[in-house]
Write an enzyme that holds these catalytic residues in place. Sequence first.
Site, PDB file in Angstrom:
ATOM      1  N   THR A 196     -40.539  57.053 -13.383  1.00  0.00           N
ATOM      2  CA  THR A 196     -41.818  56.523 -12.992  1.00  0.00           C
ATOM      3  C   THR A 196     -41.434  55.659 -11.669  1.00  0.00           C
ATOM      4  OG1 THR A 196     -42.515  56.531 -15.168  1.00  0.00           O
ATOM      5  CG2 THR A 196     -43.685  55.054 -13.600  1.00  0.00           C
ATOM      6  N   ASN A 203     -43.523  69.248 -17.324  1.00  0.00           N
ATOM      7  CA  ASN A 203     -42.953  68.736 -18.563  1.00  0.00           C
ATOM      8  C   ASN A 203     -43.668  69.283 -19.961  1.00  0.00           C
ATOM      9  OD1 ASN A 203     -44.596  66.900 -17.073  1.00  0.00           O
ATOM     10  ND2 ASN A 203     -45.205  65.997 -19.121  1.00  0.00           N
ATOM     11  N   GLN A 214     -37.962  66.931 -15.105  1.00  0.00           N
ATOM     12  CA  GLN A 214     -37.782  68.008 -16.111  1.00  0.00           C
ATOM     13  C   GLN A 214     -36.920  69.267 -15.502  1.00  0.00           C
ATOM     14  OE1 GLN A 214     -38.221  67.746 -19.181  1.00  0.00           O
ATOM     15  NE2 GLN A 214     -39.872  66.182 -19.179  1.00  0.00           N
ATOM     16  N   SER A 258     -34.505  61.193 -13.876  1.00  0.00           N
ATOM     17  CA  SER A 258     -34.632  60.274 -14.705  1.00  0.00           C
ATOM     18  C   SER A 258     -33.469  60.509 -15.697  1.00  0.00           C
ATOM     19  CB  SER A 258     -35.962  60.198 -15.572  1.00  0.00           C
ATOM     20  OG  SER A 258     -35.960  59.165 -16.525  1.00  0.00           O
ATOM     21  N   THR A 281     -29.978  43.338  -9.162  1.00  0.00           N
ATOM     22  CA  THR A 281     -28.389  43.752  -9.432  1.00  0.00           C
ATOM     23  C   THR A 281     -28.484  45.061 -10.383  1.00  0.00           C
ATOM     24  OG1 THR A 281     -28.212  41.381  -9.636  1.00  0.00           O
ATOM     25  CG2 THR A 281     -26.514  42.984 -10.704  1.00  0.00           C
ATOM     26  N   CYS A 305     -54.610  61.240 -28.280  1.00  0.00           N
ATOM     27  CA  CYS A 305     -55.690  60.756 -29.184  1.00  0.00           C
ATOM     28  C   CYS A 305     -56.176  59.397 -28.283  1.00  0.00           C
ATOM     29  CB  CYS A 305     -55.424  60.413 -30.372  1.00  0.00           C
ATOM     30  SG  CYS A 305     -56.870  60.169 -31.425  1.00  0.00           S
TER      31      CYS A 305
END
Length: 394
Positions: free
Chosen positions: A72, A150, A178, A198, A236, A324
Amino acid sequence: MAVVYLDNNATTQVAPEVFEEMAPYFSSLYGNPSSMHSFGGQVGRTLAQARDRVASLLGCQASEILFTSCGTEGDSTAIRSALEAQPEKRHVVTTKVEHPAVLNLVNHLVKKGYHVTLLSVDGQGRLDPEELRASLRDDTALVSVMYANNETGTVFPLPEIADLVKSRGILLHTDAVQAVGKIPIDLKTLPVDLLVLSGHKLHAPKGVGALFVRKGTAFRPFLIGGHQERGRRGGTENVPGIVALGKACELAAAGLEAENTHVRRLRDRLEQGLLAAIPETRLNGDPAERLPNTVNLSFKFVEGEAILLLLDQLGVCASSGSACTSGSLEPSHVLRAMGVPFTFAHGSVRFSLSRYNTEAEIDFVVREMPKVIERLRSISPFTEGDHEMPACTC
Ligand SMILES: *Cc1c(COP(=O)(O)O)cnc(C)c1O
């Protein structure tokens, strides 16, 4: 009960080799890589090695890699940098099927006055290159197209997209979270400017990622602070995470072939087994241009959530596309963009495999799944011709 983990597009198990390599950086090797003393300096050399390993998997230079905290952050940094570096350009092109890391950011940009074009996909989740070509404008700052989806595993034709976008001199970003580690990517021949990965999607831990910024690309940092990452990202460094990501990339490079044989074979066995055993089932996504580890199936007249609950009781971890929210079941934005019929879209389940899955696990799911679907269909209030689904009870 043993867990059958088929949700690797959500997150993956940390590889034992990765864990072993990162562990000392939580205990004895705690130096700050920016320190002058050699205790910290040795950690700096380890970071350099990790950077080399990431670069080697992608076919780029180590100096083109900067470490981030997650996919992200990489997506946000890439997109915001492209806009900040070209303030006169206010238009962004992306697709309707991006991850929320991109979609919700561009929604935010619309509120800030940017213009955003969302490209559509066809029934198999494929882009139309002509629509992309037609969307490009003189004030287009950036095109952002994910490498692989994804939810469905559909792989976009990045080489073709890159040729098109770069021929207009426009910056190209790809969310390759992905794709990295699952399919070969070579940035020597693929002219994207910004690419994001990621760690936790490729057997490194959560909380680390990388952003590729092609040499010569104007870049504006997102985190402004210390001189870490050559001034491109203050803060860092997450040393254990970066060490882990380096090792995971090294393993991925060595294992790409296995991913494309072992994992694909198991995925195909699962897919064919379920499609053969369960009537009124459809495959979502591009049957051919697809990640080797992903299969997304829709089971007509049942709810994905109900399937997942029953699978959970059997120890099987999978995922459904719908979320949901506010009391109503919204089918996934990806399946909606593909025009998957309503009675199918609600009953979608994504299985995503990894190198750690076994044939016995797949056969277990192929054996149990028909019973799960049969049971749910026997209590389903829907019949042919019904179009309304009841409100979500969760
Ligand atoms: C998981 C994922 C992300 C987000 O990565 P995080 O490290 O969880 O922030 C972005 N894009 C895609 C396609 C993903 O699958």
